[in-house]
Design a protein around this motif. Structure first.
Motif, PDB file in Angstrom:
ATOM      1  N   THR A   1      28.426 -13.604 -20.382  1.00 26.45           N
ATOM      2  CA  THR A   1      29.634 -13.022 -19.444  1.00 26.45           C
ATOM      3  C   THR A   1      28.400 -12.123 -18.298  1.00 26.45           C
ATOM      4  OG1 THR A   1      29.429 -11.062 -20.697  1.00 26.45           O
ATOM      5  CG2 THR A   1      31.376 -12.434 -21.101  1.00 26.45           C
ATOM      6  N   SER A   2      27.183 -12.514 -18.332  1.00 29.33           N
ATOM      7  CA  SER A   2      26.246 -11.914 -17.530  1.00 29.33           C
ATOM      8  C   SER A   2      25.911 -12.845 -16.410  1.00 29.33           C
ATOM      9  CB  SER A   2      25.076 -11.380 -17.930  1.00 29.33           C
ATOM     10  OG  SER A   2      25.227 -10.470 -19.065  1.00 29.33           O
ATOM     11  N   PRO A   3      25.465 -12.413 -15.021  1.00 27.45           N
ATOM     12  CA  PRO A   3      25.430 -13.332 -14.104  1.00 27.45           C
ATOM     13  C   PRO A   3      23.873 -14.315 -14.521  1.00 27.45           C
ATOM     14  CG  PRO A   3      25.410 -11.246 -13.219  1.00 27.45           C
ATOM     15  CD  PRO A   3      25.577 -11.199 -14.745  1.00 27.45           C
ATOM     16  N   GLU A   4      23.708 -15.378 -13.756  1.00 26.02           N
ATOM     17  CA  GLU A   4      22.394 -16.076 -14.131  1.00 26.02           C
ATOM     18  C   GLU A   4      21.327 -15.408 -13.672  1.00 26.02           C
ATOM     19  OE1 GLU A   4      22.803 -19.731 -11.726  1.00 26.02           O
ATOM     20  OE2 GLU A   4      21.800 -18.687  -9.941  1.00 26.02           O
ATOM     21  N   TRP A   5      20.337 -15.987 -14.593  1.00 24.14           N
ATOM     22  CA  TRP A   5      18.908 -15.325 -14.238  1.00 24.14           C
ATOM     23  C   TRP A   5      17.958 -16.155 -13.416  1.00 24.14           C
ATOM     24  CZ3 TRP A   5      14.172 -17.501 -15.396  1.00 24.14           C
ATOM     25  CH2 TRP A   5      12.823 -16.753 -15.434  1.00 24.14           C
ATOM     26  N   LYS A   6      17.365 -15.636 -12.574  1.00 21.78           N
ATOM     27  CA  LYS A   6      16.789 -16.412 -11.570  1.00 21.78           C
ATOM     28  C   LYS A   6      15.218 -15.803 -11.546  1.00 21.78           C
ATOM     29  CE  LYS A   6      16.317 -18.505  -6.906  1.00 21.78           C
ATOM     30  NZ  LYS A   6      16.951 -18.237  -5.480  1.00 21.78           N
ATOM     31  N   ASP A   7      14.127 -16.804 -11.781  1.00 18.65           N
ATOM     32  CA  ASP A   7      12.943 -16.543 -11.345  1.00 18.65           C
ATOM     33  C   ASP A   7      12.455 -16.433  -9.983  1.00 18.65           C
ATOM     34  OD1 ASP A   7      10.099 -16.710 -11.218  1.00 18.65           O
ATOM     35  OD2 ASP A   7       9.949 -17.397 -13.401  1.00 18.65           O
ATOM     36  N   GLU A   8      12.120 -15.207  -9.314  1.00 25.16           N
ATOM     37  CA  GLU A   8      11.705 -15.032  -8.091  1.00 25.16           C
ATOM     38  C   GLU A   8      10.618 -15.969  -7.531  1.00 25.16           C
ATOM     39  OE1 GLU A   8      13.826 -13.552  -6.039  1.00 25.16           O
ATOM     40  OE2 GLU A   8      15.115 -13.018  -7.979  1.00 25.16           O
ATOM     41  N   VAL A   9       9.770 -16.569  -8.558  1.00 25.53           N
ATOM     42  CA  VAL A   9       8.494 -17.208  -7.950  1.00 25.53           C
ATOM     43  C   VAL A   9       8.815 -18.649  -8.086  1.00 25.53           C
ATOM     44  CG1 VAL A   9       6.124 -17.637  -8.554  1.00 25.53           C
ATOM     45  CG2 VAL A   9       7.081 -15.372  -9.220  1.00 25.53           C
ATOM     46  N   THR A  10       9.459 -18.784  -9.080  1.00 26.66           N
ATOM     47  CA  THR A  10       9.725 -20.570  -9.203  1.00 26.66           C
ATOM     48  C   THR A  10      11.083 -20.988  -8.825  1.00 26.66           C
ATOM     49  OG1 THR A  10      10.456 -20.438 -11.584  1.00 26.66           O
ATOM     50  CG2 THR A  10       8.125 -20.584 -11.280  1.00 26.66           C
ATOM     51  N   GLY A  11      11.921 -20.087  -8.579  1.00 34.63           N
ATOM     52  CA  GLY A  11      13.395 -20.430  -8.500  1.00 34.63           C
ATOM     53  C   GLY A  11      14.115 -20.953  -9.418  1.00 34.63           C
ATOM     54  N   GLU A  12      13.648 -21.036 -10.738  1.00 32.74           N
ATOM     55  CA  GLU A  12      14.362 -21.591 -11.889  1.00 32.74           C
ATOM     56  C   GLU A  12      15.356 -20.615 -12.225  1.00 32.74           C
ATOM     57  OE1 GLU A  12      13.066 -21.223 -16.755  1.00 32.74           O
ATOM     58  OE2 GLU A  12      11.711 -20.648 -15.220  1.00 32.74           O
TER      59      GLU A  12
END
Length: 373
Positions: free
Chosen positions: A252-263
């Protein structure tokens, strides 16, 4: 300050009857105290005891609790620096005091500068042997096992060290009720697959085999946090795993995004609000694989997966993963146990289980573990 002339300084390495609690590197000069519930224990016959600590942090200072003869007598913040802390004074000289100085706060993944060390004690008496306990229990978990929310008023919402407790904690209460020595491996917000906010790197299994692998930074590396843990030196009779609460929250939480790789990473819900089947499978696989790792490291331990203090959305999938592990490996020393849910009456600060919730959980878990031990 009034000087006690009888006091002598004892580096930890020189104290024969010293008991160290928690996972460490084995080094006593000084002793680095990594995990919540870690620390030192002494049977001290004398009137005045001080301990020399060294502490640093950027954001999250360590706290300690002092337990004398099984009663918590003080709890305090340790500020940065190297200095002496008085543990007791003016006590009856010839009486033996069992003293535990315990780190109350979890290892802080989010603060690479945070560490706590014990160098020496200053004492005017003698240290007597400490009786070995008949059982050893390891507790693995998240904020619940870190005792987050046990301290403080219900309205508190700040994420700070002050609201953590290793003492008023279901793990410590359970261990004491069973006369067991225990260790805690825990991190707020982390899961068996991902953290509450879908970060796939924030899971306990990935770092379990290191002394304190979830820490970060050069300082912790130099202190030995990333060394392989010596499992042979401390084999538990029971491993209690309390993970899954944050994995459930990730859906129920928003997606996680790696700021460096964009993953990016996300545990998904279907349109009707049910859990995505593929993502559930990934969760179950993570539970299964962690059981394999736990068995490799803890050859003869009973492994008990506990869950339920903040709801039970993941319970069916924990059961399913454990069942398939037992069927495929033939390992009969693994089970699941549901803990009582936290209520309006038993909630603590930060919307986490309070002391009453921990007491209830400890009572039920103790009865269950009695049957196993």
């Amino acid at each position: 300050m009034r000087e006690n002339e009888k006091q002598k300084i004892y580096p930890l390495a020189d104290i024969e009857n010293l008991k160290v609690h928690g996972r460490t590197t084995g080094c006593l000069s000084p002793l680095t105290v990594f995990w919540t519930g870690s620390g030192i224990e002494l049977n001290s016959k004398g009137s005045e005891l001080w301990v020399e600590v060294e502490v640093d942090y950027d954001m999250y200072e360590p706290w300690i609790s002092v337990v004398i003869n099984s009663a918590t007598v003080s709890r305090q913040m340790l500020t940065a620096g190297r200095y002496w802390v008085c543990i007791f004074r003016g006590m009856t000289e010839h009486e033996v005091k069992n003293v535990k100085i315990i780190r109350d706060v979890q290892a802080m993944n989010g603060d690479p500068e945070s560490y706590m060390q014990v160098h020496a004690v200053k004492f005017d008496g003698e240290f007597l042997p400490i009786e070995e306990k008949p059982y050893k229990i390891e507790f693995i978990g998240d904020s619940i096992t870190s005792g987050e929310g046990v301290i403080g008023a219900k309205k508190e919402e700040d994420w700070i060290s002050m609201w953590f407790s290793a003492i008023d904690n279901y793990s410590t209460m359970t261990a004491e009720a069973l006369n067991a020595e225990h260790r805690i491996i825990s991190q707020s917000g982390w899961g068996v697959l991902t953290s509450w906010d879908n970060n796939p790197h924030y899971n306990i299994p990935q770092y379990y085999e290191k002394v304190c692998g979830l820490l970060t930074g050069d300082k912790n590396e130099s202190l030995g946090a990333f060394k392989e843990n010596d499992f042979e030196s401390w084999q538990p009779d029971v491993v209690v795993v309390n993970l899954g609460t944050n994995d459930g929250g990730a859906f129920t939480s928003p997606e996680w995004k790696d700021e460096v790789t964009g993953e990016t990473h996300k545990q998904r819900l279907n349109e009707d609000g049910t859990f995505n089947v593929e993502d559930l499978e990934a969760f179950e696989k993570a539970v299964y694989n962690f059981l394999v790792k736990l068995r490799k490291c803890n050859k003869n331990a009973n492994i008990v997966w506990v869950y339920g203090m903040l709801g039970i959305p993941m319970l069916p999938y924990i059961y399913r993963a454990v069942d398939s592990y037992i069927k495929e490996t033939g390992d009969k020393k693994v089970s699941v146990f549901q803990l009582p849910n936290t209520t309006e009456e038993t909630v603590g600060s930060r919307q986490h289980p309070g002391i009453l919730s921990h007491k209830r959980a400890a009572k039920e878990l103790t009865e269950y573990l009695k049957g196993i031990l």
